[in-house]
Design a protein around this motif. Structure first.
Motif, PDB file in Angstrom:
ATOM      1  N   MET A 187     -10.544   8.478  11.050  1.00 48.51           N
ATOM      2  CA  MET A 187      -9.108   8.325  11.125  1.00 48.51           C
ATOM      3  C   MET A 187      -8.529   8.589   9.734  1.00 48.51           C
ATOM      4  O   MET A 187      -8.911   7.956   8.759  1.00 48.51           O
ATOM      5  N   THR A 188      -7.640   9.513   9.640  1.00 45.05           N
ATOM      6  CA  THR A 188      -7.056   9.866   8.352  1.00 45.05           C
ATOM      7  C   THR A 188      -5.647   9.305   8.236  1.00 45.05           C
ATOM      8  O   THR A 188      -4.970   9.062   9.237  1.00 45.05           O
ATOM      9  N   ARG A 189      -5.245   9.162   7.017  1.00 45.95           N
ATOM     10  CA  ARG A 189      -3.888   8.676   6.766  1.00 45.95           C
ATOM     11  C   ARG A 189      -2.923   9.842   6.735  1.00 45.95           C
ATOM     12  O   ARG A 189      -3.297  10.960   6.390  1.00 45.95           O
ATOM     13  N   LYS A 190      -1.685   9.549   7.043  1.00 45.69           N
ATOM     14  CA  LYS A 190      -0.660  10.584   6.970  1.00 45.69           C
ATOM     15  C   LYS A 190      -0.248  10.783   5.517  1.00 45.69           C
ATOM     16  O   LYS A 190      -0.320   9.864   4.707  1.00 45.69           O
ATOM     17  N   LYS A 191       0.186  11.961   5.207  1.00 42.05           N
ATOM     18  CA  LYS A 191       0.639  12.258   3.858  1.00 42.05           C
ATOM     19  C   LYS A 191       1.950  11.512   3.599  1.00 42.05           C
ATOM     20  O   LYS A 191       2.873  11.555   4.405  1.00 42.05           O
ATOM     21  N   VAL A 192       1.992  10.851   2.460  1.00 40.86           N
ATOM     22  CA  VAL A 192       3.176  10.072   2.097  1.00 40.86           C
ATOM     23  C   VAL A 192       4.140  10.978   1.344  1.00 40.86           C
ATOM     24  O   VAL A 192       3.752  11.655   0.381  1.00 40.86           O
ATOM     25  N   LYS A 193       5.363  10.977   1.783  1.00 37.59           N
ATOM     26  CA  LYS A 193       6.381  11.762   1.088  1.00 37.59           C
ATOM     27  C   LYS A 193       6.917  10.922  -0.071  1.00 37.59           C
ATOM     28  O   LYS A 193       7.474   9.852   0.125  1.00 37.59           O
ATOM     29  N   LEU A 194       6.711  11.401  -1.280  1.00 36.40           N
ATOM     30  CA  LEU A 194       7.148  10.682  -2.465  1.00 36.40           C
ATOM     31  C   LEU A 194       8.617  10.973  -2.739  1.00 36.40           C
ATOM     32  O   LEU A 194       9.026  12.131  -2.770  1.00 36.40           O
ATOM     33  N   ALA A 195       9.371   9.919  -2.916  1.00 33.26           N
ATOM     34  CA  ALA A 195      10.792  10.065  -3.213  1.00 33.26           C
ATOM     35  C   ALA A 195      11.233   8.853  -4.024  1.00 33.26           C
ATOM     36  O   ALA A 195      10.644   7.773  -3.934  1.00 33.26           O
ATOM     37  N   TYR A 196      12.239   9.047  -4.820  1.00 26.65           N
ATOM     38  CA  TYR A 196      12.795   7.965  -5.614  1.00 26.65           C
ATOM     39  C   TYR A 196      13.456   6.950  -4.694  1.00 26.65           C
ATOM     40  O   TYR A 196      14.245   7.313  -3.812  1.00 26.65           O
ATOM     41  N   ILE A 197      13.150   5.679  -4.895  1.00 35.72           N
ATOM     42  CA  ILE A 197      13.755   4.615  -4.089  1.00 35.72           C
ATOM     43  C   ILE A 197      15.078   4.246  -4.741  1.00 35.72           C
ATOM     44  O   ILE A 197      15.114   3.725  -5.859  1.00 35.72           O
ATOM     45  N   THR A 198      16.153   4.519  -4.052  1.00 39.12           N
ATOM     46  CA  THR A 198      17.483   4.326  -4.639  1.00 39.12           C
ATOM     47  C   THR A 198      17.939   2.872  -4.609  1.00 39.12           C
ATOM     48  O   THR A 198      18.682   2.443  -5.496  1.00 39.12           O
ATOM     49  N   ASN A 199      17.496   2.107  -3.623  1.00 34.93           N
ATOM     50  CA  ASN A 199      17.900   0.708  -3.513  1.00 34.93           C
ATOM     51  C   ASN A 199      17.119  -0.107  -4.556  1.00 34.93           C
ATOM     52  O   ASN A 199      15.883  -0.131  -4.559  1.00 34.93           O
ATOM     53  N   ASP A 200      17.836  -0.783  -5.453  1.00 33.44           N
ATOM     54  CA  ASP A 200      17.205  -1.515  -6.556  1.00 33.44           C
ATOM     55  C   ASP A 200      16.272  -2.630  -6.083  1.00 33.44           C
ATOM     56  O   ASP A 200      15.166  -2.773  -6.602  1.00 33.44           O
ATOM     57  N   SER A 201      16.710  -3.417  -5.117  1.00 37.68           N
ATOM     58  CA  SER A 201      15.882  -4.538  -4.672  1.00 37.68           C
ATOM     59  C   SER A 201      14.621  -4.040  -3.957  1.00 37.68           C
ATOM     60  O   SER A 201      13.536  -4.610  -4.130  1.00 37.68           O
ATOM     61  N   THR A 202      14.727  -2.983  -3.182  1.00 31.88           N
ATOM     62  CA  THR A 202      13.567  -2.404  -2.510  1.00 31.88           C
ATOM     63  C   THR A 202      12.597  -1.816  -3.524  1.00 31.88           C
ATOM     64  O   THR A 202      11.377  -1.972  -3.402  1.00 31.88           O
ATOM     65  N   ARG A 203      13.124  -1.147  -4.551  1.00 33.25           N
ATOM     66  CA  ARG A 203      12.282  -0.557  -5.590  1.00 33.25           C
ATOM     67  C   ARG A 203      11.527  -1.637  -6.352  1.00 33.25           C
ATOM     68  O   ARG A 203      10.331  -1.513  -6.626  1.00 33.25           O
ATOM     69  N   LYS A 204      12.200  -2.728  -6.682  1.00 30.39           N
ATOM     70  CA  LYS A 204      11.563  -3.821  -7.412  1.00 30.39           C
ATOM     71  C   LYS A 204      10.493  -4.494  -6.554  1.00 30.39           C
ATOM     72  O   LYS A 204       9.403  -4.820  -7.046  1.00 30.39           O
ATOM     73  N   ASP A 205      10.768  -4.665  -5.277  1.00 32.51           N
ATOM     74  CA  ASP A 205       9.809  -5.266  -4.365  1.00 32.51           C
ATOM     75  C   ASP A 205       8.574  -4.375  -4.213  1.00 32.51           C
ATOM     76  O   ASP A 205       7.435  -4.855  -4.224  1.00 32.51           O
ATOM     77  N   THR A 206       8.784  -3.079  -4.108  1.00 34.40           N
ATOM     78  CA  THR A 206       7.680  -2.128  -4.004  1.00 34.40           C
ATOM     79  C   THR A 206       6.840  -2.152  -5.273  1.00 34.40           C
ATOM     80  O   THR A 206       5.602  -2.112  -5.218  1.00 34.40           O
TER      81      THR A 206
END
Length: 82
Positions: free
Chosen positions: A1-20
């Motif tokens: 079972m392989t993983r899907k390719k993750v699309k890398l993008a800048y997280i614009t939401n500050d709280s989501t970015r900090k949590d990540t």
């Protein structure tokens, strides 16, 4: 079972970015701790956080306990399968 390719993008939401960021650092610390335990090697992580003004130095606590218990044993253990 392989993983899907993750699309890398800048997280614009500050709280989501900090949590990540926190989740990824927690995972990195966990991997460092496992590596230290399995290989019997000294490990540390130096992290720069855009949310803090100082660098963070992380040393696994388990390794410090193993270090004190293993003083009488040889430190020539190899990492990997036995």
């Amino acid at each position: 079972m392989t993983r899907k390719k993750v699309k890398l993008a800048y997280i614009t939401n500050d709280s989501t970015r900090k949590d990540t960021y926190k989740k990824r650092m927690k995972a990195l610390k966990n991997k460092m701790s496992k590596l230290s335990t399995r290989c019997g090697s000294d490990t540390c992580v130096i992290m720069y956080s855009p949310y803090k003004s100082q660098l963070e130095l992380e040393i696994p606590e388990e390794h410090q306990l193993v270090e004190t218990k293993a003083k009488g044993r040889s430190r020539s253990r190899r990492c990997g399968k036995r």
